[in-house]
Design a protein around this motif. Structure first.
Motif, PDB file in Angstrom:
ATOM      1  N   LYS A 180       8.170   2.737  13.787  1.00 39.83           N
ATOM      2  CA  LYS A 180       9.049   1.706  14.351  1.00 39.83           C
ATOM      3  C   LYS A 180       9.231   0.538  13.384  1.00 39.83           C
ATOM      4  O   LYS A 180      10.377   0.133  13.102  1.00 39.83           O
ATOM      5  CB  LYS A 180       8.473   1.232  15.695  1.00 39.83           C
ATOM      6  CG  LYS A 180       9.425   0.361  16.457  1.00 39.83           C
ATOM      7  CD  LYS A 180       8.782  -0.192  17.714  1.00 39.83           C
ATOM      8  CE  LYS A 180       9.566  -1.383  18.231  1.00 39.83           C
ATOM      9  NZ  LYS A 180       9.719  -2.488  17.276  1.00 39.83           N
ATOM     10  N   ASP A 181       8.130   0.010  12.866  1.00 40.05           N
ATOM     11  CA  ASP A 181       8.234  -1.152  11.968  1.00 40.05           C
ATOM     12  C   ASP A 181       9.020  -0.813  10.709  1.00 40.05           C
ATOM     13  O   ASP A 181       9.842  -1.600  10.234  1.00 40.05           O
ATOM     14  CB  ASP A 181       6.836  -1.658  11.573  1.00 40.05           C
ATOM     15  CG  ASP A 181       6.124  -2.254  12.780  1.00 40.05           C
ATOM     16  OD1 ASP A 181       6.804  -2.490  13.800  1.00 40.05           O
ATOM     17  OD2 ASP A 181       4.900  -2.457  12.699  1.00 40.05           O
ATOM     18  N   PHE A 182       8.764   0.382  10.190  1.00 38.87           N
ATOM     19  CA  PHE A 182       9.465   0.796   8.977  1.00 38.87           C
ATOM     20  C   PHE A 182      10.972   0.900   9.253  1.00 38.87           C
ATOM     21  O   PHE A 182      11.808   0.419   8.474  1.00 38.87           O
ATOM     22  CB  PHE A 182       8.918   2.148   8.480  1.00 38.87           C
ATOM     23  CG  PHE A 182       9.613   2.645   7.244  1.00 38.87           C
ATOM     24  CD1 PHE A 182       9.289   2.122   5.994  1.00 38.87           C
ATOM     25  CD2 PHE A 182      10.620   3.604   7.318  1.00 38.87           C
ATOM     26  CE1 PHE A 182       9.948   2.555   4.841  1.00 38.87           C
ATOM     27  CE2 PHE A 182      11.281   4.039   6.177  1.00 38.87           C
ATOM     28  CZ  PHE A 182      10.937   3.516   4.939  1.00 38.87           C
ATOM     29  N   LEU A 183      11.317   1.489  10.400  1.00 35.65           N
ATOM     30  CA  LEU A 183      12.745   1.633  10.728  1.00 35.65           C
ATOM     31  C   LEU A 183      13.390   0.274  11.009  1.00 35.65           C
ATOM     32  O   LEU A 183      14.564   0.055  10.679  1.00 35.65           O
ATOM     33  CB  LEU A 183      12.931   2.599  11.903  1.00 35.65           C
ATOM     34  CG  LEU A 183      12.568   4.067  11.576  1.00 35.65           C
ATOM     35  CD1 LEU A 183      12.562   4.929  12.826  1.00 35.65           C
ATOM     36  CD2 LEU A 183      13.542   4.661  10.551  1.00 35.65           C
ATOM     37  N   ASP A 184      12.602  -0.667  11.601  1.00 34.82           N
ATOM     38  CA  ASP A 184      13.125  -2.035  11.808  1.00 34.82           C
ATOM     39  C   ASP A 184      13.459  -2.659  10.458  1.00 34.82           C
ATOM     40  O   ASP A 184      14.536  -3.237  10.266  1.00 34.82           O
ATOM     41  CB  ASP A 184      12.075  -2.920  12.502  1.00 34.82           C
ATOM     42  CG  ASP A 184      11.898  -2.559  13.975  1.00 34.82           C
ATOM     43  OD1 ASP A 184      12.748  -1.812  14.501  1.00 34.82           O
ATOM     44  OD2 ASP A 184      10.901  -3.008  14.586  1.00 34.82           O
ATOM     45  N   MET A 185      12.536  -2.501   9.503  1.00 39.35           N
ATOM     46  CA  MET A 185      12.747  -3.050   8.158  1.00 39.35           C
ATOM     47  C   MET A 185      13.990  -2.401   7.519  1.00 39.35           C
ATOM     48  O   MET A 185      14.852  -3.076   6.959  1.00 39.35           O
ATOM     49  CB  MET A 185      11.485  -2.764   7.309  1.00 39.35           C
ATOM     50  CG  MET A 185      11.520  -3.186   5.852  1.00 39.35           C
ATOM     51  SD  MET A 185      12.536  -2.190   4.751  1.00 39.35           S
ATOM     52  CE  MET A 185      11.644  -0.666   4.652  1.00 39.35           C
ATOM     53  N   LEU A 186      14.083  -1.071   7.679  1.00 40.88           N
ATOM     54  CA  LEU A 186      15.202  -0.340   7.057  1.00 40.88           C
ATOM     55  C   LEU A 186      16.541  -0.800   7.643  1.00 40.88           C
ATOM     56  O   LEU A 186      17.535  -0.975   6.915  1.00 40.88           O
ATOM     57  CB  LEU A 186      15.009   1.168   7.296  1.00 40.88           C
ATOM     58  CG  LEU A 186      15.891   2.106   6.490  1.00 40.88           C
ATOM     59  CD1 LEU A 186      15.564   2.021   5.000  1.00 40.88           C
ATOM     60  CD2 LEU A 186      15.722   3.553   6.955  1.00 40.88           C
ATOM     61  N   THR A 224      11.273   0.222  -3.081  1.00 34.61           N
ATOM     62  CA  THR A 224      10.078   0.436  -3.917  1.00 34.61           C
ATOM     63  C   THR A 224       9.707   1.926  -3.873  1.00 34.61           C
ATOM     64  O   THR A 224      10.178   2.657  -2.986  1.00 34.61           O
ATOM     65  CB  THR A 224       8.901  -0.375  -3.353  1.00 34.61           C
ATOM     66  OG1 THR A 224       8.659   0.112  -2.025  1.00 34.61           O
ATOM     67  CG2 THR A 224       9.227  -1.858  -3.309  1.00 34.61           C
ATOM     68  N   PRO A 225       8.837   2.384  -4.789  1.00 32.36           N
ATOM     69  CA  PRO A 225       8.397   3.795  -4.722  1.00 32.36           C
ATOM     70  C   PRO A 225       7.786   4.143  -3.370  1.00 32.36           C
ATOM     71  O   PRO A 225       8.000   5.248  -2.858  1.00 32.36           O
ATOM     72  CB  PRO A 225       7.358   3.897  -5.847  1.00 32.36           C
ATOM     73  CG  PRO A 225       7.733   2.808  -6.812  1.00 32.36           C
ATOM     74  CD  PRO A 225       8.312   1.694  -5.984  1.00 32.36           C
ATOM     75  N   SER A 226       7.084   3.175  -2.765  1.00 25.71           N
ATOM     76  CA  SER A 226       6.454   3.539  -1.486  1.00 25.71           C
ATOM     77  C   SER A 226       7.508   3.660  -0.374  1.00 25.71           C
ATOM     78  O   SER A 226       7.393   4.518   0.506  1.00 25.71           O
ATOM     79  CB  SER A 226       5.318   2.565  -1.154  1.00 25.71           C
ATOM     80  OG  SER A 226       5.695   1.655  -0.175  1.00 25.71           O
ATOM     81  N   VAL A 227       8.565   2.837  -0.430  1.00 26.71           N
ATOM     82  CA  VAL A 227       9.657   2.988   0.561  1.00 26.71           C
ATOM     83  C   VAL A 227      10.325   4.349   0.360  1.00 26.71           C
ATOM     84  O   VAL A 227      10.613   5.075   1.324  1.00 26.71           O
ATOM     85  CB  VAL A 227      10.681   1.830   0.419  1.00 26.71           C
ATOM     86  CG1 VAL A 227      11.988   2.148   1.129  1.00 26.71           C
ATOM     87  CG2 VAL A 227      10.098   0.539   0.969  1.00 26.71           C
ATOM     88  N   MET A 228      10.539   4.741  -0.888  1.00 25.64           N
ATOM     89  CA  MET A 228      11.192   6.029  -1.152  1.00 25.64           C
ATOM     90  C   MET A 228      10.314   7.178  -0.647  1.00 25.64           C
ATOM     91  O   MET A 228      10.826   8.138  -0.056  1.00 25.64           O
ATOM     92  CB  MET A 228      11.469   6.194  -2.657  1.00 25.64           C
ATOM     93  CG  MET A 228      12.628   5.351  -3.146  1.00 25.64           C
ATOM     94  SD  MET A 228      14.177   5.687  -2.251  1.00 25.64           S
ATOM     95  CE  MET A 228      14.808   7.105  -3.115  1.00 25.64           C
ATOM     96  N   GLU A 229       9.018   7.069  -0.855  1.00 29.51           N
ATOM     97  CA  GLU A 229       8.120   8.136  -0.395  1.00 29.51           C
ATOM     98  C   GLU A 229       8.101   8.186   1.140  1.00 29.51           C
ATOM     99  O   GLU A 229       8.108   9.266   1.728  1.00 29.51           O
ATOM    100  CB  GLU A 229       6.713   7.900  -0.980  1.00 29.51           C
ATOM    101  CG  GLU A 229       5.664   8.919  -0.589  1.00 29.51           C
ATOM    102  CD  GLU A 229       6.034  10.383  -0.856  1.00 29.51           C
ATOM    103  OE1 GLU A 229       6.981  10.662  -1.636  1.00 29.51           O
ATOM    104  OE2 GLU A 229       5.387  11.264  -0.250  1.00 29.51           O
ATOM    105  N   HIS A 230       8.129   7.019   1.751  1.00 36.44           N
ATOM    106  CA  HIS A 230       8.158   6.968   3.219  1.00 36.44           C
ATOM    107  C   HIS A 230       9.435   7.652   3.745  1.00 36.44           C
ATOM    108  O   HIS A 230       9.403   8.452   4.679  1.00 36.44           O
ATOM    109  CB  HIS A 230       8.111   5.493   3.661  1.00 36.44           C
ATOM    110  CG  HIS A 230       7.647   5.328   5.062  1.00 36.44           C
ATOM    111  ND1 HIS A 230       6.777   4.342   5.444  1.00 36.44           N
ATOM    112  CD2 HIS A 230       7.930   6.023   6.200  1.00 36.44           C
ATOM    113  CE1 HIS A 230       6.547   4.435   6.747  1.00 36.44           C
ATOM    114  NE2 HIS A 230       7.248   5.454   7.226  1.00 36.44           N
TER     115      HIS A 230
END
Ligand code: PT3
Length: 428
Positions: A180-186, A224-230
């Motif tokens: 959820k938090d990741f999708l909110d950020m996206l 960032t690389p971690s966003v891309m991996e996520h």
């Protein structure tokens, strides 16, 4: 004793050969090949709302094969020329190969680039000095009629229901909650309204960023690389959700099973028809989702296919006359393809066994299994309705005529008697 042991060993070897557990090195011949590959590198398909790059930043706009993609397929074609050297003619022979692509620029162009590497013209085939290329047909069907390469096929009610059910599973809901938090950020970063940001949409954003990164375009700081991996992991989760995860066999029957069916039909046809009259190699130029749907149906999927990856299904005639199927997957340009085996069979799988294992994902009547009324049923229904309508019209006409006759009869009697009476009166 020694004789009995030797005979026992011989029959064990024969049994192992018949079941494809051992592959004799000599004498076996390649009989037929099906290839399914993904198109090469392409530009993004869409931009997200806050994307600093636009369609104009790509030489041919969105969704197009790039020169990197052309080179990837040219190299795959050269690899295939080498792999099938001695099986295919060194020069193009129209009876040997049949190529079909989805009706989309990038797949059509990938097939063309591949064929340029596979069949550079030789001798009399050179039609323009210095041009190492010759035209080779690539067949296609309109997007809306493509039932073997364009997955997921969306016009299937039962499949839509299965995806809805998947989205209601605990596993799916838990993953959505965890992200959820990741999708909110996206959503904030890309300008895509949160309520529209499905996992499919997140995949499309990842895809755009992936293309832009690969082509050294302007990248916003949040990528960032971690966003891309996520995002890559969410894409894998989404692919599992649409083709696997829940009721995978039934989903496969409505999706990738159609391609498995086609591949088996191609094999059967190659065994029926005189070898010189049937193609030795059938090549399908398609998408990542085509390979995912195929590998999910075969229950051998591991991860999303890179550009120009190629799934090979090869039919061998063993020297004892039986047929075996071997599959290979070339997903790296610089390494040899790696062997793939159906979970319940050896890598060299006897054809009958292969057919038996995959039969659960082969649809008998796709429309019916999707819950659609079949065309025959629709025609019967229409004929029935038309027949009933005609009958009603006939009954109505009959009743109407009867009423008219009756009222005319009555009227005639009255009028006629009146007129007759009148005439009589007048004559009198
Ligand atoms: O990149 O292989 C791929 C995709 O399948 C792409 O070709 C595509 O057509 N995607 C569907 C629209 C988003």
């Amino acid at each position: 004793m020694a004789g009995a042991a030797a005979a026992g060993l011989r029959s064990l070897l024969c049994a192992l050969l018949a079941f494809g557990a051992l592959t004799p090195a000599a004498g076996r011949t390649l009989a037929f090949v099906n290839l399914v590959y993904r198109h090469g590198d392409r530009s993004p398909i869409v931009a997200y709302p806050t994307d600093p790059n636009t369609e104009k930043d790509w030489p041919q706009g969105f969704g197009q094969l790039t020169q990197i993609g052309m080179k990837q397929h040219y190299a795959l074609g050269q690899y295939l020329q080498n792999r099938y050297h001695g099986f295919l003619n060194a020069s193009y022979d129209r009876y040997e190969i049949y190529v079909r692509s989805t009706n989309i620029d990038r797949t059509l162009m990938s097939a063309e680039s591949n064929l340029a590497g596979l069949y550079p013209p030789q001798g009399q085939q050179i039609f323009h000095p210095g041009l190492k290329w010759q035209p080779i047909p690539v067949h296609t069907v309109p997007v809306g009629q493509d039932k073997i390469l364009l997955f997921p096929l969306k016009n299937c009610s039962r499949y839509t229901k299965l995806v809805e059910e998947t989205e209601n599973t605990d596993e799916y809901k838990k993953t959505l909650m965890e992200n959820k938090d990741f999708l909110d950020m996206l959503s904030k970063a890309t300008g895509v309204p949160r309520e529209q940001l499905s996992l499919e949409y997140a995949w499309s954003i990842y895809d755009t960023l992936f293309c832009e990164q690969l082509h050294h375009k302007t990248m916003p700081a949040w990528v960032t690389p971690s966003v891309m991996e996520h995002l890559r992991m969410l894409k894998e989760f989404h692919l599992q959700a649409i083709f696997g995860m829940y009721k995978q066999e039934e989903k496969s029957q409505l999706q990738g099973g159609l391609l498995v069916k086609q591949i088996l039909q191609n094999i059967e046809q190659s065994l029926k028809v005189t070898p010189t009259l049937s193609p030795k190699l059938i090549m399908y130029s398609a998408h990542d989702t085509t390979i995912v749907a195929l590998q999910m149906a075969l229950n051998i999927y591991s991860q999303a296919p890179p550009y120009a990856s190629c799934h090979m299904v090869e039919l061998y005639k063993e020297d004892n006359g039986t047929f075996t199927v071997e599959m290979y997957y070339k997903n790296e340009s610089s390494s040899a393809p790696y062997p793939l085996a159906l979970p319940a069979c050896s890598q060299s799988c006897p054809l009958d066994r292969f057919i038996e294992i995959v039969k659960g994902v082969i649809p008998d009547d796709w429309d019916k299994e999707c819950g659609h009324t079949s065309n025959h049923f629709k025609i019967d229904l229409l004929l029935g309705l038309a027949g009933s309508f005609c009958l009603l019209v006939l009954i109505f006409l009959a009743v109407w005529q009867y009423c008219c006759n009756w009222s005319q009869h009555e009227g005639y009697q009255k009028v006629s008697s009146g007129i007759e009476g009148g005439k009589k009166m007048a004559l009198m």
